[in-house]
Design an enzyme around this catalytic site. Structure first.
Site, PDB file in Angstrom:
ATOM      1  NE  ARG A   1     112.847   8.298  18.537  1.00 49.49           N
ATOM      2  CZ  ARG A   1     113.054   9.616  18.373  1.00 49.49           C
ATOM      3  NH1 ARG A   1     113.380  10.368  19.408  1.00 49.49           N
ATOM      4  NH2 ARG A   1     112.906  10.161  17.192  1.00 49.49           N
TER       5      ARG A   1
ATOM      6  CE  LYS B   1     113.907  -9.656  36.903  1.00 48.08           C
ATOM      7  NZ  LYS B   1     114.397  -8.713  35.891  1.00 48.08           N
TER       8      LYS B   1
END
Length: 391
Positions: free
Chosen positions: A55, A206
């Protein structure tokens, strides 16, 4: 490639080489997928390369973050599990309850929802303003309270262009930071940090990822102190990019330049086809000279991008029919992948702003123009519009 050399190299070289040196043991030229949650320590606190728990840091993610920083010419990059996770971490790192933000009056629906339904109950107020109107943005600032001036350029889906350099000066004069959502332009077409912006955010789902196979987000900053705050919240909140996602996103980034050139080539041909079509009332694209932001886009962007919006003469029903009839253009949300997509913003990506000042026209269709054979895209649009647009 060293950080010093990365900033001197061309964009494509940075995208391919920055953030990672070939593995010392094997010579692997691509960062491995480090599918591990934890790392062996050489004695208590004896970390190898600073890695303790994935993490906090993972070598696959570190390579992506270094490359993102290099292509945006920033101090540090941070990779998140989604674009909205990136935005959420930025908001919580840099604002407090009682603060205020200025956001675009045609912001991406998910960004508006985050500000309106999550951040506002938490205590962060916001005011919408058109990013193409500097005076309106200045007027929306609340002296002493506005901490973020948040813009998209081009905006989603109306493709409004904001003057990054001028808006950075406006924000800084008010003691605020300028955040630029650079998703539509991509780092290849525009580097807001070099124009005075303080932070860049991306949905790397994207254009950066580019293949519709991974969800991710990024924040890139140019100031070390701001970077420390973003990094602290990234670790504390934990919405990080996993190693597989980081690998796919990094792989996409390496081909961003060549893909964007093809996206732009095809978009320009689509625009040429749509302009003057009897079923189209308006074409919205920064590359058109009649676009209000054309001159500004030409100055601060390399090219005009792969997103095209247009309005049809027959209103909402015809817009829905065009979306339904398309075949090569896939009906779906998102954008920036190699495949062409078509959508109805009012019913799909921007449904969350219906009934607000940010509502988009009902007769609007948005295209994400992919890298397919251009003639096939034009023939598909002609069929979807009912013909009569091609000789």
């Amino acid at each position: 490639m060293s950080q010093e050399h990365a900033f001197k190299a061309g964009f494509e070289t940075r995208a391919i080489h920055a953030g990672y040196e070939p593995d010392e043991m094997t010579g692997a030229v691509i960062p491995p997928i480090y599918a591990t949650s934890t790392y062996k320590q050489d004695g208590v606190g004896g970390l190898r390369g600073g890695y303790e728990y994935s993490r906090s840091a993972n070598p696959t993610r570190t390579a992506l973050e270094g490359a993102l920083a290099a292509v945006e010419e920033g101090e540090r990059g941070f990779a998140f599990a989604s674009g909205l996770a990136a935005e959420d971490a930025l908001i919580r790192a840099l604002t407090r309850p009682g603060d205020h933000a200025v956001i675009p009056d045609d912001a991406y629906g998910g960004t508006f929802r985050l500000f309106d339904k999550v951040a506002r109950p938490w205590g962060l107020e916001h005011s919408p303003a058109p990013v193409g109107d500097v005076d309106a943005v200045r007027a929306a600032i609340v002296p002493g309270r506005t901490k973020l001036v948040w813009i998209e350029t081009p905006t989603n889906p109306m493709l409004t262009i904001g003057d990054i350099e001028v808006l950075a000066a406006v924000a800084h004069e008010a003691g605020a930071l300028l955040v630029v959502d650079n998703t539509f332009a991509s780092p290849y077409l525009q580097q807001p940090l070099t124009l005075g912006a303080d932070l860049v955010v991306h949905s790397t789902t994207k254009y950066v990822g580019g293949h519709s196979d991974v969800v991710g987000g990024a924040v890139v900053v140019r100031d070390h102190e701001v970077a420390e705050r973003i990094g602290f919240h990234q670790n504390s909140m934990g919405a990080v990019a996993g190693p597989f996602d980081a690998f796919l996103t990094h792989r996409g980034l390496k081909t961003l330049g060549v893909r964007m050139d093809r996206h732009c080539d095809n978009a320009e041909k689509v625009v040429d086809f749509l302009v003057g079509h009897p079923q189209v009332s308006e074409v919205i694209y920064p590359g058109l000279e009649e676009h209000a932001g054309h001159a500004l886009a030409a100055r601060q962007m390399r090219r005009f991008g792969g997103i095209v919006s247009f309005r049809v003469t027959g209103g909402e029903q015809q817009a829905l029919q065009v979306c339904a009839r398309a075949e090569v253009f896939t009906l779906g949300e998102s954008l920036g992948g190699v495949e062409s997509l078509i959508e109805h913003p009012g019913r799909m990506t921007h449904a969350s702003v219906a009934g607000t000042d940010l509502e988009v026209p009902a007769d609007l269709v948005r295209l994400s123009v992919g890298i397919e054979t251009a003639d096939d895209l034009l023939a598909d649009l002609d069929r979807a519009l009912g013909g009569s647009g091609r000789e």
